[in-house]
Design an enzyme around this catalytic site. Sequence first.
Site, PDB file in Angstrom:
ATOM      1  CE  LYS A 133       4.229  -0.004  -6.970  1.00 56.03           C
ATOM      2  NZ  LYS A 133       4.379   1.403  -7.315  1.00 56.03           N
ATOM      3  NE  ARG A 167       6.007   1.555 -14.328  1.00 48.99           N
ATOM      4  CZ  ARG A 167       6.343   2.681 -13.705  1.00 48.99           C
ATOM      5  NH1 ARG A 167       5.873   2.927 -12.501  1.00 48.99           N
ATOM      6  NH2 ARG A 167       7.140   3.548 -14.263  1.00 48.99           N
TER       7      ARG A 167
END
Length: 197
Positions: A133, A167
Amino acid sequence: HTDVPISVDTYKSAVASAALSAGATIVNNISGLTFDSHLAETVARHGATLIIMHMRGTPKTMQQNPEYRDVVLEVGQFLQSQREVALQAGIRQIMVDPGIGFGKTLEHNLELIRRLSDFNFLEAPLLVGPSRKSFIGMILDLPVTERLEGTAAAVTACILNGAHVLRVHDLKEMKRVARVSDALKPRHAMSSVPQFG
């Protein structure tokens, strides 16, 4: 492998219905049931698992100066209310996701990861997606292709702070990270994973 559960990432009931009919068993909904009023009923009808994620705004607007008084409190309240919507629709297998990177600043993301255990009151498995991210890129000043070590650190923090499902992109490496992180968890925390009934 037919024993591997397949997840579809959608907020559209028509897409979810087609995917579930084709064999998917999990619907990951980034809108937390707010974009399509028929999605909850579709998931319930198929007896599928629902992942309710928090996102501020829409994918196009979510990073335009997101503000919270208390990001953990507000995300928790949203996940609780939408979990109730899902339960009322007849969905029995629900996971919740605080939505790292979806309408949050760097500090919001860090605060959510630090305080993941605050979401235990939801009594649902907690899924977190920190992999590669942008908050990791901001900390390290590195592009998405060079965030493996940062992701490993974030995955470790998520697991130690209460995440049940992660995830990830780099499956082999993160599976190893998760095994060590699980071994480092306090013994009392190992039995606190909510079970699907």
